[in-house]
Design a protein around this motif. Sequence first.
Motif, PDB file in Angstrom:
ATOM      1  N   LEU A 115     -17.447 -28.566 -44.596  1.00 39.39           N
ATOM      2  CA  LEU A 115     -18.371 -27.650 -43.938  1.00 39.39           C
ATOM      3  C   LEU A 115     -19.079 -26.783 -44.967  1.00 39.39           C
ATOM      4  N   ARG A 116     -20.221 -26.274 -44.571  1.00 43.16           N
ATOM      5  CA  ARG A 116     -20.905 -25.301 -45.419  1.00 43.16           C
ATOM      6  C   ARG A 116     -20.122 -23.984 -45.387  1.00 43.16           C
ATOM      7  N   LEU A 117     -20.118 -23.316 -46.545  1.00 47.26           N
ATOM      8  CA  LEU A 117     -19.398 -22.040 -46.686  1.00 47.26           C
ATOM      9  C   LEU A 117     -17.924 -22.188 -46.322  1.00 47.26           C
ATOM     10  N   ARG A 118     -17.361 -23.359 -46.643  1.00 44.81           N
ATOM     11  CA  ARG A 118     -15.954 -23.593 -46.310  1.00 44.81           C
ATOM     12  C   ARG A 118     -15.045 -22.631 -47.064  1.00 44.81           C
ATOM     13  N   GLY A 119     -15.396 -22.334 -48.311  1.00 42.10           N
ATOM     14  CA  GLY A 119     -14.578 -21.399 -49.081  1.00 42.10           C
ATOM     15  C   GLY A 119     -14.552 -20.018 -48.463  1.00 42.10           C
ATOM     16  N   LEU A 120     -15.705 -19.537 -47.983  1.00 44.65           N
ATOM     17  CA  LEU A 120     -15.756 -18.230 -47.330  1.00 44.65           C
ATOM     18  C   LEU A 120     -14.949 -18.244 -46.035  1.00 44.65           C
ATOM     19  N   ALA A 121     -15.051 -19.332 -45.272  1.00 46.10           N
ATOM     20  CA  ALA A 121     -14.297 -19.428 -44.028  1.00 46.10           C
ATOM     21  C   ALA A 121     -12.796 -19.403 -44.289  1.00 46.10           C
ATOM     22  N   ARG A 122     -12.358 -20.080 -45.350  1.00 49.12           N
ATOM     23  CA  ARG A 122     -10.936 -20.084 -45.678  1.00 49.12           C
ATOM     24  C   ARG A 122     -10.478 -18.692 -46.098  1.00 49.12           C
ATOM     25  N   ALA A 123     -11.325 -17.978 -46.827  1.00 48.77           N
ATOM     26  CA  ALA A 123     -10.959 -16.619 -47.247  1.00 48.77           C
ATOM     27  C   ALA A 123     -10.843 -15.687 -46.046  1.00 48.77           C
ATOM     28  N   LEU A 124     -11.785 -15.804 -45.101  1.00 52.05           N
ATOM     29  CA  LEU A 124     -11.743 -14.942 -43.920  1.00 52.05           C
ATOM     30  C   LEU A 124     -10.550 -15.275 -43.028  1.00 52.05           C
ATOM     31  N   ALA A 125     -10.123 -16.536 -43.048  1.00 51.19           N
ATOM     32  CA  ALA A 125      -9.013 -16.953 -42.174  1.00 51.19           C
ATOM     33  C   ALA A 125      -7.688 -16.318 -42.568  1.00 51.19           C
ATOM     34  N   ILE A 126      -7.556 -15.915 -43.826  1.00 48.45           N
ATOM     35  CA  ILE A 126      -6.281 -15.350 -44.271  1.00 48.45           C
ATOM     36  C   ILE A 126      -6.310 -13.824 -44.343  1.00 48.45           C
ATOM     37  N   VAL A 127      -7.392 -13.190 -43.853  1.00 52.23           N
ATOM     38  CA  VAL A 127      -7.479 -11.726 -43.896  1.00 52.23           C
ATOM     39  C   VAL A 127      -6.329 -11.065 -43.136  1.00 52.23           C
ATOM     40  N   PRO A 128      -5.988 -11.497 -41.905  1.00 51.34           N
ATOM     41  CA  PRO A 128      -4.865 -10.829 -41.217  1.00 51.34           C
ATOM     42  C   PRO A 128      -3.551 -10.906 -41.981  1.00 51.34           C
ATOM     43  N   TRP A 129      -3.372 -11.950 -42.806  1.00 55.20           N
ATOM     44  CA  TRP A 129      -2.146 -12.107 -43.582  1.00 55.20           C
ATOM     45  C   TRP A 129      -2.034 -11.041 -44.650  1.00 55.20           C
ATOM     46  N   ALA A 130      -3.171 -10.541 -45.128  1.00 53.61           N
ATOM     47  CA  ALA A 130      -3.169  -9.552 -46.204  1.00 53.61           C
ATOM     48  C   ALA A 130      -2.961  -8.136 -45.689  1.00 53.61           C
ATOM     49  N   MET A 131      -2.932  -7.949 -44.381  1.00 51.37           N
ATOM     50  CA  MET A 131      -2.808  -6.615 -43.802  1.00 51.37           C
ATOM     51  C   MET A 131      -1.352  -6.303 -43.478  1.00 51.37           C
ATOM     52  N   PRO A 132      -0.859  -5.122 -43.844  1.00 56.40           N
ATOM     53  CA  PRO A 132       0.519  -4.743 -43.484  1.00 56.40           C
ATOM     54  C   PRO A 132       0.704  -4.671 -41.969  1.00 56.40           C
ATOM     55  N   GLU A 133       1.939  -4.892 -41.537  1.00 58.42           N
ATOM     56  CA  GLU A 133       2.216  -4.886 -40.099  1.00 58.42           C
ATOM     57  C   GLU A 133       1.876  -3.541 -39.455  1.00 58.42           C
ATOM     58  N   LEU A 248       6.010  -4.795 -36.176  1.00 59.69           N
ATOM     59  CA  LEU A 248       4.791  -4.895 -35.380  1.00 59.69           C
ATOM     60  C   LEU A 248       5.000  -4.365 -33.970  1.00 59.69           C
ATOM     61  N   VAL A 249       6.072  -4.790 -33.322  1.00 59.15           N
ATOM     62  CA  VAL A 249       6.345  -4.355 -31.951  1.00 59.15           C
ATOM     63  C   VAL A 249       6.718  -2.875 -31.926  1.00 59.15           C
ATOM     64  N   TYR A 250       7.407  -2.417 -32.956  1.00 64.68           N
ATOM     65  CA  TYR A 250       7.792  -1.001 -33.017  1.00 64.68           C
ATOM     66  C   TYR A 250       6.561  -0.105 -33.066  1.00 64.68           C
ATOM     67  N   VAL A 251       5.559  -0.495 -33.851  1.00 64.25           N
ATOM     68  CA  VAL A 251       4.336   0.302 -33.949  1.00 64.25           C
ATOM     69  C   VAL A 251       3.532   0.226 -32.659  1.00 64.25           C
ATOM     70  N   LEU A 252       3.485  -0.948 -32.037  1.00 59.92           N
ATOM     71  CA  LEU A 252       2.664  -1.126 -30.845  1.00 59.92           C
ATOM     72  C   LEU A 252       3.244  -0.417 -29.627  1.00 59.92           C
ATOM     73  N   THR A 253       4.516  -0.633 -29.339  1.00 54.75           N
ATOM     74  CA  THR A 253       5.085  -0.120 -28.089  1.00 54.75           C
ATOM     75  C   THR A 253       6.389   0.646 -28.267  1.00 54.75           C
ATOM     76  N   GLY A 254       7.049   0.498 -29.412  1.00 55.66           N
ATOM     77  CA  GLY A 254       8.346   1.135 -29.587  1.00 55.66           C
ATOM     78  C   GLY A 254       9.421   0.560 -28.674  1.00 55.66           C
ATOM     79  N   GLY A 255       9.180  -0.616 -28.112  1.00 51.22           N
ATOM     80  CA  GLY A 255      10.139  -1.228 -27.198  1.00 51.22           C
ATOM     81  C   GLY A 255       9.826  -1.013 -25.740  1.00 51.22           C
ATOM     82  N   GLY A 256       8.889  -0.116 -25.420  1.00 53.48           N
ATOM     83  CA  GLY A 256       8.527   0.163 -24.039  1.00 53.48           C
ATOM     84  C   GLY A 256       7.463  -0.790 -23.537  1.00 53.48           C
ATOM     85  N   PRO A 257       7.017  -0.561 -22.319  1.00 56.29           N
ATOM     86  CA  PRO A 257       7.520   0.430 -21.346  1.00 56.29           C
ATOM     87  C   PRO A 257       8.746  -0.082 -20.597  1.00 56.29           C
ATOM     88  N   GLY A 258       9.686   0.785 -20.396  1.00 57.20           N
ATOM     89  CA  GLY A 258      10.891   0.412 -19.657  1.00 57.20           C
ATOM     90  C   GLY A 258      11.680  -0.700 -20.302  1.00 57.20           C
TER      91      GLY A 258
END
Length: 310
Positions: A115-133, A248-258
Motif C-alpha cells: 500500500l501507499r504510505l504503508r510505513g506511516l500506517a504501520r507507525a500509526l498502528a502501534i501508537v496505542p502500544w507506546a502509551m502508558p496504561e 487499565l481497569v483500576y484507572v477506568l472504573t476502580g472495579g465499579g460500579p457495584g
Amino acid sequence: MTEVAEARTPAAGTRPGTGLRTSDRGAWFLVLPALIPILLLSVGPLLYGVLLAFTDAQSGRTATTRWIGALNFRDLLHDTLFWESFRIGLVWAAGVTVPQFLLALGLALLLNQDLRLRGLARALAIVPWAMPEVVVGIMWRLVYDPDAGVLNETLRDLGLGSGRAWLSGLATALPAVIVVGVWAGLPQTTVALLAGLQNVPRELHEAAAVDGAGAWRRFRTVTWPALRPVALAITALNLIWNLNSFGLVYVLTGGGPGGKTRLPMLFAYEEAFRYGQFGYAAAMGCVLVAVVSVLLAVFLAGRLRGGEDA
C-alpha cells in the motif's frame, strides 16, 4: 598431529572432566549478574507471597503473624465475591483476547499489502502500544464522560439519544472497559502477526494464485498454516496478560460500579491495601498463579505435540 594430540590430552595428575566443570563454573559466573536481579525481584517476592498465603498477616497489627496453614484457601472456596470476580476476569480476558486477535489479524493482513504510505500506517498502528496504561485510562475516561465526552457528543449530534453514563452503568461498564482493553492491546498482537506474515514465502502465494486459488483458499492453505504457531503463542500470552490485568481497569472504573468490573487482581489489591488482609490477598494471588501456570502448561503441551506431529 602429535602436537595437537598432546594438546588435547589431559595433563598428568588431572582427573577427566575437571576442565569441563571449570568451564561450567565460569559460565555460571558470567550468568550470575543477570540471575541475581531475577532472584531478588521475581523469585524472592513470589516465594514470600506463597509463604504469606499460609499466615494471618494483616496491616496495623502489633501481634506476631501466625502460621494458619490452608485456612485462607479454605475461606476462598466459600468466598462468593472472589469467585464472582474470577468469573468477571474470565469474561474480561475472553472478551478482550478474541476480538483483539480477529481485528489484529485483519489489520496485519492489510498492513502486509503493498500500500501507499504503508510505513506511516504501520507507525500509526502501534501508537496505542507506546502509551502508558494510566494515560490510556484517563484518555478513555474523557471519551466516555457522560456530560462532555466525545462518544456522547457524537451520539447527540447524530440524534441517537442523549448519551449514557458508560462507565457507571451496571450494564455498560464491563463492555465499555472491554472495548478499551481491545484498543490498548491491539498493536502488540498486530505486530506479532505481521512479523509472522512476513515470514510466509511470497512464492507460495504466487504458485497458489497460478493454480487458480482465490484469496480465502490462499489464506486457508498457505498463510494460516505458517501463521498458526505465532497466532497460538500471541493468543496464549494475551489471555494470560488480560487475566492479570490491573492498571487499565483500576484507572477506568476502580472495579465499579457495584463490583461489575472488579477483576481478580483488583479484588486482591483491595483485600491487601484497603482492608489490610495481606495473608488472604496472598492466597488469592497464589490461586491466580496456579491458573496461569495451568494455561502455560496447556499451551506448552500443545506446542510440543504440534512439533512432534510436524
